[in-house]
Design a protein around this motif. Sequence first.
Motif, PDB file in Angstrom:
ATOM      1  N   ALA A  55       0.836  -1.200   0.000  1.00 25.17           N
ATOM      2  CA  ALA A  55       0.000   0.000   0.000  1.00 25.17           C
ATOM      3  C   ALA A  55       0.874   1.254   0.000  1.00 25.17           C
ATOM      4  CB  ALA A  55      -0.936  -0.004   1.207  1.00 25.17           C
ATOM      5  N   PHE A  56       1.934   1.233   0.784  1.00 27.99           N
ATOM      6  CA  PHE A  56       2.866   2.373   0.794  1.00 27.99           C
ATOM      7  C   PHE A  56       3.577   2.481  -0.542  1.00 27.99           C
ATOM      8  CE2 PHE A  56       7.065   4.202   1.439  1.00 27.99           C
ATOM      9  CZ  PHE A  56       6.758   5.379   2.110  1.00 27.99           C
ATOM     10  N   LEU A  57       3.970   1.359  -1.120  1.00 22.70           N
ATOM     11  CA  LEU A  57       4.652   1.350  -2.419  1.00 22.70           C
ATOM     12  C   LEU A  57       3.817   2.070  -3.475  1.00 22.70           C
ATOM     13  CD1 LEU A  57       6.400  -1.709  -4.040  1.00 22.70           C
ATOM     14  CD2 LEU A  57       4.678  -0.476  -5.323  1.00 22.70           C
ATOM     15  N   LEU A  58       2.499   1.845  -3.447  1.00 21.67           N
ATOM     16  CA  LEU A  58       1.638   2.429  -4.463  1.00 21.67           C
ATOM     17  C   LEU A  58       1.276   3.882  -4.167  1.00 21.67           C
ATOM     18  CD1 LEU A  58      -0.830  -0.548  -5.073  1.00 21.67           C
ATOM     19  CD2 LEU A  58       1.111   0.136  -6.484  1.00 21.67           C
ATOM     20  N   SER A  59       1.114   4.216  -2.892  1.00 23.89           N
ATOM     21  CA  SER A  59       0.615   5.554  -2.566  1.00 23.89           C
ATOM     22  C   SER A  59       1.717   6.608  -2.534  1.00 23.89           C
ATOM     23  CB  SER A  59      -0.105   5.532  -1.217  1.00 23.89           C
ATOM     24  OG  SER A  59       0.805   5.308  -0.147  1.00 23.89           O
ATOM     25  N   ALA A  60       2.906   6.264  -2.056  1.00 24.22           N
ATOM     26  CA  ALA A  60       3.959   7.277  -1.843  1.00 24.22           C
ATOM     27  C   ALA A  60       4.266   8.095  -3.096  1.00 24.22           C
ATOM     28  CB  ALA A  60       5.217   6.612  -1.298  1.00 24.22           C
ATOM     29  N   PRO A  61       4.449   7.471  -4.253  1.00 20.50           N
ATOM     30  CA  PRO A  61       4.760   8.304  -5.426  1.00 20.50           C
ATOM     31  C   PRO A  61       3.546   8.961  -6.058  1.00 20.50           C
ATOM     32  CG  PRO A  61       4.760   5.999  -6.036  1.00 20.50           C
ATOM     33  CD  PRO A  61       4.524   6.031  -4.562  1.00 20.50           C
ATOM     34  N   ALA A  62       2.338   8.643  -5.576  1.00 22.16           N
ATOM     35  CA  ALA A  62       1.121   9.115  -6.241  1.00 22.16           C
ATOM     36  C   ALA A  62       0.419  10.246  -5.514  1.00 22.16           C
ATOM     37  CB  ALA A  62       0.143   7.951  -6.431  1.00 22.16           C
ATOM     38  N   ILE A  63       0.539  10.320  -4.178  1.00 18.12           N
ATOM     39  CA  ILE A  63      -0.264  11.294  -3.429  1.00 18.12           C
ATOM     40  C   ILE A  63       0.589  12.166  -2.529  1.00 18.12           C
ATOM     41  CG2 ILE A  63      -2.255   9.749  -3.459  1.00 18.12           C
ATOM     42  CD1 ILE A  63      -1.704   9.152  -0.506  1.00 18.12           C
ATOM     43  N   ASN A  64       1.891  12.207  -2.731  1.00 18.79           N
ATOM     44  CA  ASN A  64       2.722  13.041  -1.869  1.00 18.79           C
ATOM     45  C   ASN A  64       2.543  14.517  -2.237  1.00 18.79           C
ATOM     46  OD1 ASN A  64       5.051  14.000  -3.654  1.00 18.79           O
ATOM     47  ND2 ASN A  64       5.126  11.795  -4.016  1.00 18.79           N
ATOM     48  N   PRO A  65       2.931  15.437  -1.353  1.00 19.13           N
ATOM     49  CA  PRO A  65       2.660  16.865  -1.580  1.00 19.13           C
ATOM     50  C   PRO A  65       3.255  17.420  -2.865  1.00 19.13           C
ATOM     51  CG  PRO A  65       3.302  16.468   0.705  1.00 19.13           C
ATOM     52  CD  PRO A  65       3.527  15.187  -0.021  1.00 19.13           C
ATOM     53  N   VAL A  66       4.438  16.930  -3.254  1.00 21.89           N
ATOM     54  CA  VAL A  66       5.056  17.435  -4.477  1.00 21.89           C
ATOM     55  C   VAL A  66       4.204  17.088  -5.698  1.00 21.89           C
ATOM     56  CG1 VAL A  66       7.110  17.338  -5.935  1.00 21.89           C
ATOM     57  CG2 VAL A  66       7.344  17.279  -3.458  1.00 21.89           C
ATOM     58  N   VAL A  67       3.733  15.863  -5.745  1.00 20.78           N
ATOM     59  CA  VAL A  67       2.915  15.421  -6.877  1.00 20.78           C
ATOM     60  C   VAL A  67       1.591  16.176  -6.916  1.00 20.78           C
ATOM     61  CG1 VAL A  67       1.642  13.452  -7.808  1.00 20.78           C
ATOM     62  CG2 VAL A  67       3.995  13.151  -7.015  1.00 20.78           C
ATOM     63  N   LEU A  68       0.953  16.334  -5.772  1.00 19.85           N
ATOM     64  CA  LEU A  68      -0.330  17.038  -5.749  1.00 19.85           C
ATOM     65  C   LEU A  68      -0.158  18.511  -6.103  1.00 19.85           C
ATOM     66  CD1 LEU A  68      -1.996  15.441  -2.587  1.00 19.85           C
ATOM     67  CD2 LEU A  68      -2.305  14.843  -5.003  1.00 19.85           C
ATOM     68  N   THR A  69       0.933  19.135  -5.659  1.00 18.03           N
ATOM     69  CA  THR A  69       1.194  20.521  -6.025  1.00 18.03           C
ATOM     70  C   THR A  69       1.443  20.639  -7.529  1.00 18.03           C
ATOM     71  OG1 THR A  69       2.157  20.946  -3.845  1.00 18.03           O
ATOM     72  CG2 THR A  69       2.661  22.520  -5.599  1.00 18.03           C
ATOM     73  N   ALA A  70       2.211  19.717  -8.081  1.00 15.17           N
ATOM     74  CA  ALA A  70       2.447  19.718  -9.526  1.00 15.17           C
ATOM     75  C   ALA A  70       1.137  19.552 -10.291  1.00 15.17           C
ATOM     76  CB  ALA A  70       3.431  18.611  -9.896  1.00 15.17           C
TER      77      ALA A  70
END
Length: 345
Positions: free
Chosen positions: A143-158
Amino acid sequence: MEKTDEMVGVAEGVAVVSVEPSLRRIRPWPHGAVLAIAAAAAAVLLLVGTQWLDRPAVQAWRTVCLAITVQALPFLLLGTALSGAINAFVPAELFTRVLPRRPALAVPVAGVAGAVLPGCECASVPVANSLIRRGVTPAAAFAFLLSAPAINPVVLTATAVAFPGSPAMVAARLLASLATAAVMGWLWLWLGKERWLRPVLRHGHTGHRHGSSRWNEFRLGFQHDFLHAGGFLVLGAMAAATFNVAVPRSVLDTFSGSPWLSVLFLAGLAVLLAVCSEADAFVAASLAGFSPTARLAFMVVGPMVDLKLIALQAGTFGRAFAWRFSTATTVVAVAASVLIGGALL
Protein backbone atom coordinates in the motif's frame (compact mmCIF):
# COMPACT_ATOMS: atom_id res chain seq x y z
CA MET A 1 24.24 -35.07 4.34
CA GLU A 2 23.09 -32.31 6.68
CA LYS A 3 26.57 -30.84 6.65
CA THR A 4 26.55 -30.86 2.85
CA ASP A 5 23.22 -29.04 2.75
CA GLU A 6 24.55 -26.49 5.18
CA MET A 7 27.64 -25.99 3.07
CA VAL A 8 25.44 -25.59 -0.03
CA GLY A 9 23.38 -22.99 1.82
CA VAL A 10 26.52 -21.14 2.82
CA ALA A 11 27.80 -21.34 -0.72
CA GLU A 12 24.53 -19.97 -2.01
CA GLY A 13 24.73 -17.14 0.49
CA VAL A 14 28.26 -16.35 -0.60
CA ALA A 15 27.12 -16.39 -4.21
CA VAL A 16 24.42 -13.88 -3.48
CA VAL A 17 26.81 -11.59 -1.64
CA SER A 18 29.44 -11.82 -4.34
CA VAL A 19 27.08 -11.41 -7.30
CA GLU A 20 24.85 -8.66 -5.92
CA PRO A 21 27.49 -5.89 -5.90
CA SER A 22 28.34 -6.61 -9.50
CA LEU A 23 24.67 -6.44 -10.40
CA ARG A 24 24.38 -3.12 -8.63
CA ARG A 25 27.35 -1.83 -10.59
CA ILE A 26 25.81 -2.90 -13.88
CA ARG A 27 22.21 -1.88 -13.21
CA PRO A 28 22.66 1.93 -13.30
CA TRP A 29 24.11 1.87 -16.79
CA PRO A 30 20.76 1.51 -18.62
CA HIS A 31 19.47 4.56 -16.75
CA GLY A 32 22.51 6.57 -17.76
CA ALA A 33 22.13 5.31 -21.30
CA VAL A 34 18.50 6.41 -21.35
CA LEU A 35 19.44 9.88 -20.11
CA ALA A 36 22.34 10.18 -22.58
CA ILE A 37 20.24 9.09 -25.56
CA ALA A 38 17.37 11.37 -24.56
CA ALA A 39 19.66 14.37 -24.01
CA ALA A 40 21.49 13.78 -27.29
CA ALA A 41 18.24 13.46 -29.22
CA ALA A 42 16.80 16.55 -27.56
CA ALA A 43 19.99 18.54 -28.30
CA VAL A 44 19.92 17.57 -31.96
CA LEU A 45 16.26 18.35 -32.35
CA LEU A 46 16.49 21.67 -30.51
CA LEU A 47 19.33 23.02 -32.65
CA VAL A 48 18.50 25.89 -34.96
CA GLY A 49 19.76 26.79 -38.39
CA THR A 50 18.78 23.56 -40.14
CA GLN A 51 16.05 23.94 -42.71
CA TRP A 52 13.97 20.96 -41.70
CA LEU A 53 14.00 22.10 -38.07
CA ASP A 54 12.14 25.27 -39.11
CA ARG A 55 9.12 23.39 -40.37
CA PRO A 56 5.89 24.16 -38.46
CA ALA A 57 5.41 20.58 -37.24
CA VAL A 58 8.95 20.42 -35.83
CA GLN A 59 8.58 23.82 -34.20
CA ALA A 60 5.32 22.70 -32.59
CA TRP A 61 7.02 19.51 -31.38
CA ARG A 62 9.90 21.52 -29.95
CA THR A 63 7.55 23.93 -28.16
CA VAL A 64 5.50 21.15 -26.55
CA CYS A 65 8.58 19.18 -25.51
CA LEU A 66 10.28 22.19 -23.94
CA ALA A 67 7.09 23.35 -22.22
CA ILE A 68 6.53 19.98 -20.54
CA THR A 69 10.18 19.63 -19.50
CA VAL A 70 10.56 23.17 -18.14
CA GLN A 71 7.28 23.03 -16.22
CA ALA A 72 8.04 19.66 -14.65
CA LEU A 73 11.73 20.11 -13.85
CA PRO A 74 11.33 22.12 -10.59
CA PHE A 75 8.96 19.54 -9.17
CA LEU A 76 11.28 16.73 -10.21
CA LEU A 77 14.16 18.46 -8.40
CA LEU A 78 12.10 18.99 -5.26
CA GLY A 79 10.71 15.47 -5.26
CA THR A 80 14.07 13.75 -5.69
CA ALA A 81 15.64 16.02 -3.03
CA LEU A 82 12.92 15.10 -0.53
CA SER A 83 13.23 11.41 -1.41
CA GLY A 84 17.00 11.51 -0.81
CA ALA A 85 16.53 13.36 2.49
CA ILE A 86 14.03 10.79 3.75
CA ASN A 87 16.32 7.94 2.78
CA ALA A 88 19.30 9.51 4.58
CA PHE A 89 17.75 11.13 7.64
CA VAL A 90 14.51 9.25 8.50
CA PRO A 91 15.14 6.11 10.61
CA ALA A 92 14.02 2.93 8.88
CA GLU A 93 12.46 1.68 12.14
CA LEU A 94 10.00 4.57 12.13
CA PHE A 95 7.58 2.68 9.91
CA THR A 96 7.35 -0.37 12.15
CA ARG A 97 6.71 1.85 15.18
CA VAL A 98 3.87 3.90 13.72
CA LEU A 99 1.94 1.19 11.86
CA PRO A 100 -0.86 -0.66 13.70
CA ARG A 101 -0.24 -4.30 14.50
CA ARG A 102 -3.47 -5.46 12.84
CA PRO A 103 -2.74 -5.88 9.10
CA ALA A 104 -6.21 -4.70 8.02
CA LEU A 105 -5.65 -1.39 9.82
CA ALA A 106 -2.00 -1.11 8.84
CA VAL A 107 -2.92 -1.05 5.15
CA PRO A 108 -4.83 2.29 5.09
CA VAL A 109 -2.39 3.85 7.56
CA ALA A 110 0.52 2.91 5.29
CA GLY A 111 -1.38 4.31 2.32
CA VAL A 112 -1.98 7.63 4.07
CA ALA A 113 1.69 7.71 5.13
CA GLY A 114 2.55 8.05 1.46
CA ALA A 115 1.02 11.53 1.55
CA VAL A 116 3.63 12.80 3.99
CA LEU A 117 6.65 10.80 2.85
CA PRO A 118 7.32 11.76 -0.77
CA GLY A 119 9.48 9.64 -3.01
CA CYS A 120 9.69 8.62 -6.62
CA GLU A 121 8.17 5.34 -7.75
CA CYS A 122 11.60 3.83 -8.40
CA ALA A 123 12.63 4.35 -4.77
CA SER A 124 9.34 2.96 -3.45
CA VAL A 125 10.16 -0.60 -4.55
CA PRO A 126 13.37 -1.05 -2.48
CA VAL A 127 11.70 0.84 0.41
CA ALA A 128 8.80 -1.65 0.38
CA ASN A 129 11.27 -4.54 0.31
CA SER A 130 13.10 -3.00 3.26
CA LEU A 131 9.84 -2.66 5.21
CA ILE A 132 8.99 -6.32 4.64
CA ARG A 133 12.44 -7.40 5.80
CA ARG A 134 11.93 -5.31 8.96
CA GLY A 135 8.71 -7.11 9.86
CA VAL A 136 6.05 -4.89 8.27
CA THR A 137 3.20 -6.93 6.80
CA PRO A 138 3.57 -7.14 2.99
CA ALA A 139 0.06 -5.76 2.46
CA ALA A 140 0.96 -2.51 4.26
CA ALA A 141 4.31 -2.31 2.45
CA PHE A 142 2.57 -2.66 -0.92
CA ALA A 143 0.00 0.00 0.00
CA PHE A 144 2.87 2.37 0.79
CA LEU A 145 4.65 1.35 -2.42
CA LEU A 146 1.64 2.43 -4.46
CA SER A 147 0.61 5.55 -2.57
CA ALA A 148 3.96 7.28 -1.84
CA PRO A 149 4.76 8.30 -5.43
CA ALA A 150 1.12 9.11 -6.24
CA ILE A 151 -0.26 11.29 -3.43
CA ASN A 152 2.72 13.04 -1.87
CA PRO A 153 2.66 16.86 -1.58
CA VAL A 154 5.06 17.44 -4.48
CA VAL A 155 2.92 15.42 -6.88
CA LEU A 156 -0.33 17.04 -5.75
CA THR A 157 1.19 20.52 -6.03
CA ALA A 158 2.45 19.72 -9.53
CA THR A 159 -1.05 18.53 -10.42
CA ALA A 160 -2.55 21.80 -9.17
CA VAL A 161 -0.06 23.78 -11.28
CA ALA A 162 -0.65 21.64 -14.37
CA PHE A 163 -4.44 21.96 -14.02
CA PRO A 164 -4.93 25.56 -12.81
CA GLY A 165 -8.39 26.38 -11.52
CA SER A 166 -9.30 22.70 -11.23
CA PRO A 167 -9.10 21.62 -7.58
CA ALA A 168 -11.46 18.76 -8.41
CA MET A 169 -8.68 17.13 -10.49
CA VAL A 170 -6.28 17.30 -7.52
CA ALA A 171 -8.90 15.83 -5.18
CA ALA A 172 -9.81 13.12 -7.69
CA ARG A 173 -6.16 12.10 -8.08
CA LEU A 174 -5.67 11.97 -4.32
CA LEU A 175 -8.80 9.90 -3.66
CA ALA A 176 -8.41 7.53 -6.62
CA SER A 177 -4.74 6.84 -5.86
CA LEU A 178 -5.35 6.35 -2.14
CA ALA A 179 -8.33 4.06 -2.83
CA THR A 180 -6.25 1.98 -5.26
CA ALA A 181 -3.42 1.59 -2.74
CA ALA A 182 -5.79 0.53 0.06
CA VAL A 183 -7.75 -1.89 -2.12
CA MET A 184 -4.57 -3.54 -3.38
CA GLY A 185 -3.30 -3.92 0.19
CA TRP A 186 -6.55 -5.55 1.29
CA LEU A 187 -6.57 -7.76 -1.81
CA TRP A 188 -3.12 -9.01 -0.86
CA LEU A 189 -4.40 -9.86 2.64
CA TRP A 190 -7.27 -11.78 1.07
CA LEU A 191 -5.69 -13.47 -1.95
CA GLY A 192 -1.92 -12.95 -1.69
CA LYS A 193 0.41 -15.89 -1.15
CA GLU A 194 3.85 -15.68 0.42
CA ARG A 195 5.27 -18.10 -2.17
CA TRP A 196 4.80 -15.43 -4.84
CA LEU A 197 7.42 -13.27 -3.10
CA ARG A 198 11.12 -13.74 -3.63
CA PRO A 199 12.79 -11.36 -1.15
CA VAL A 200 16.25 -10.35 -2.29
CA LEU A 201 18.84 -8.59 -0.17
CA ARG A 202 19.07 -5.10 -1.57
CA HIS A 203 20.95 -2.06 -0.30
CA GLY A 204 19.33 0.88 -2.05
CA HIS A 205 17.05 3.39 -0.34
CA THR A 206 16.68 1.45 2.89
CA GLY A 207 17.58 4.22 5.29
CA HIS A 208 20.78 5.44 6.89
CA ARG A 209 23.51 2.84 7.41
CA HIS A 210 25.64 3.12 10.51
CA GLY A 211 29.17 4.30 9.90
CA SER A 212 28.39 6.25 6.73
CA SER A 213 27.84 9.96 6.22
CA ARG A 214 24.19 10.99 6.06
CA TRP A 215 24.99 13.88 3.73
CA ASN A 216 26.91 11.57 1.43
CA GLU A 217 23.94 9.19 1.35
CA PHE A 218 21.66 12.13 0.59
CA ARG A 219 23.91 13.23 -2.26
CA LEU A 220 24.12 9.75 -3.76
CA GLY A 221 20.39 9.14 -3.40
CA PHE A 222 19.50 12.50 -4.94
CA GLN A 223 21.96 11.98 -7.79
CA HIS A 224 20.62 8.50 -8.57
CA ASP A 225 16.95 9.47 -8.42
CA PHE A 226 17.34 12.68 -10.42
CA LEU A 227 19.39 11.10 -13.21
CA HIS A 228 17.05 8.11 -13.33
CA ALA A 229 13.82 10.11 -13.30
CA GLY A 230 15.23 12.93 -15.42
CA GLY A 231 15.96 10.59 -18.31
CA PHE A 232 12.43 9.24 -18.25
CA LEU A 233 11.05 12.79 -17.97
CA VAL A 234 12.83 13.84 -21.17
CA LEU A 235 11.70 10.68 -22.95
CA GLY A 236 8.15 11.20 -21.69
CA ALA A 237 8.13 14.82 -22.86
CA MET A 238 9.46 13.78 -26.27
CA ALA A 239 6.87 11.00 -26.53
CA ALA A 240 4.04 13.31 -25.48
CA ALA A 241 5.16 15.97 -27.99
CA THR A 242 5.39 13.35 -30.74
CA PHE A 243 1.98 12.06 -29.75
CA ASN A 244 0.45 15.55 -29.96
CA VAL A 245 2.08 16.46 -33.26
CA ALA A 246 2.39 13.23 -35.24
CA VAL A 247 -0.74 11.24 -34.40
CA PRO A 248 -3.52 12.11 -36.88
CA ARG A 249 -6.58 13.81 -35.47
CA SER A 250 -8.77 11.01 -36.83
CA VAL A 251 -6.94 8.48 -34.64
CA LEU A 252 -7.32 10.71 -31.59
CA ASP A 253 -10.99 11.19 -32.34
CA THR A 254 -11.45 7.41 -32.47
CA PHE A 255 -10.18 7.05 -28.91
CA SER A 256 -11.17 10.38 -27.38
CA GLY A 257 -14.71 10.13 -28.72
CA SER A 258 -15.40 7.01 -26.67
CA PRO A 259 -15.39 7.37 -22.86
CA TRP A 260 -14.18 3.81 -22.29
CA LEU A 261 -11.64 3.70 -25.12
CA SER A 262 -10.11 7.01 -24.03
CA VAL A 263 -9.65 5.79 -20.46
CA LEU A 264 -8.10 2.49 -21.56
CA PHE A 265 -5.91 4.20 -24.16
CA LEU A 266 -4.39 6.72 -21.73
CA ALA A 267 -4.01 4.06 -19.03
CA GLY A 268 -1.99 1.96 -21.48
CA LEU A 269 -0.04 5.04 -22.58
CA ALA A 270 0.91 5.71 -18.94
CA VAL A 271 2.33 2.19 -18.66
CA LEU A 272 4.42 2.64 -21.80
CA LEU A 273 5.68 6.21 -21.25
CA ALA A 274 6.87 5.57 -17.66
CA VAL A 275 6.95 9.29 -16.81
CA CYS A 276 8.08 10.25 -13.31
CA SER A 277 5.13 10.96 -10.99
CA GLU A 278 6.40 14.47 -10.25
CA ALA A 279 6.04 15.30 -13.96
CA ASP A 280 3.20 13.18 -15.33
CA ALA A 281 0.53 15.82 -14.56
CA PHE A 282 2.10 18.14 -17.14
CA VAL A 283 2.08 15.38 -19.73
CA ALA A 284 -1.58 14.64 -18.91
CA ALA A 285 -2.47 18.34 -19.17
CA SER A 286 -0.97 18.42 -22.67
CA LEU A 287 -3.38 15.68 -23.82
CA ALA A 288 -6.19 18.21 -24.15
CA GLY A 289 -8.23 16.16 -26.59
CA PHE A 290 -9.13 13.57 -23.97
CA SER A 291 -11.72 13.71 -21.21
CA PRO A 292 -10.78 14.68 -17.65
CA THR A 293 -11.52 11.14 -16.47
CA ALA A 294 -9.17 9.66 -19.08
CA ARG A 295 -6.40 12.05 -18.05
CA LEU A 296 -7.07 11.18 -14.41
CA ALA A 297 -6.57 7.50 -15.29
CA PHE A 298 -3.23 8.43 -16.88
CA MET A 299 -2.10 10.08 -13.63
CA VAL A 300 -3.38 7.31 -11.35
CA VAL A 301 -2.04 4.34 -13.34
CA GLY A 302 1.36 5.85 -14.23
CA PRO A 303 2.94 6.09 -10.75
CA MET A 304 1.71 2.60 -9.87
CA VAL A 305 2.24 0.55 -13.03
CA ASP A 306 4.72 1.21 -15.82
CA LEU A 307 7.41 -0.72 -17.63
CA LYS A 308 10.28 0.28 -15.35
CA LEU A 309 8.23 -0.48 -12.21
CA ILE A 310 7.28 -3.92 -13.50
CA ALA A 311 10.97 -4.63 -14.12
CA LEU A 312 11.93 -3.35 -10.64
CA GLN A 313 9.22 -5.42 -8.96
CA ALA A 314 10.20 -8.53 -10.91
CA GLY A 315 13.83 -8.12 -9.93
CA THR A 316 12.99 -7.49 -6.26
CA PHE A 317 10.03 -9.76 -5.51
CA GLY A 318 10.02 -12.14 -8.47
CA ARG A 319 8.16 -12.38 -11.76
CA ALA A 320 5.29 -14.37 -10.25
CA PHE A 321 4.52 -11.42 -8.01
CA ALA A 322 5.19 -8.64 -10.52
CA TRP A 323 2.81 -9.79 -13.23
CA ARG A 324 -0.03 -10.60 -10.84
CA PHE A 325 0.39 -7.42 -8.84
CA SER A 326 0.80 -5.13 -11.86
CA THR A 327 -2.22 -6.58 -13.65
CA ALA A 328 -4.45 -6.32 -10.59
CA THR A 329 -3.20 -2.79 -9.83
CA THR A 330 -4.00 -1.63 -13.36
CA VAL A 331 -7.55 -2.97 -13.16
CA VAL A 332 -8.17 -1.43 -9.73
CA ALA A 333 -6.59 1.92 -10.71
CA VAL A 334 -8.71 2.20 -13.87
CA ALA A 335 -11.87 1.30 -11.95
CA ALA A 336 -11.09 3.84 -9.20
CA SER A 337 -10.36 6.52 -11.80
CA VAL A 338 -13.65 5.90 -13.59
CA LEU A 339 -15.73 5.86 -10.40
CA ILE A 340 -14.12 8.84 -8.68
CA GLY A 341 -13.53 10.80 -11.89
CA GLY A 342 -17.14 10.28 -12.92
CA ALA A 343 -18.29 11.64 -9.57
CA LEU A 344 -15.95 14.63 -9.26
CA LEU A 345 -14.94 15.70 -12.79
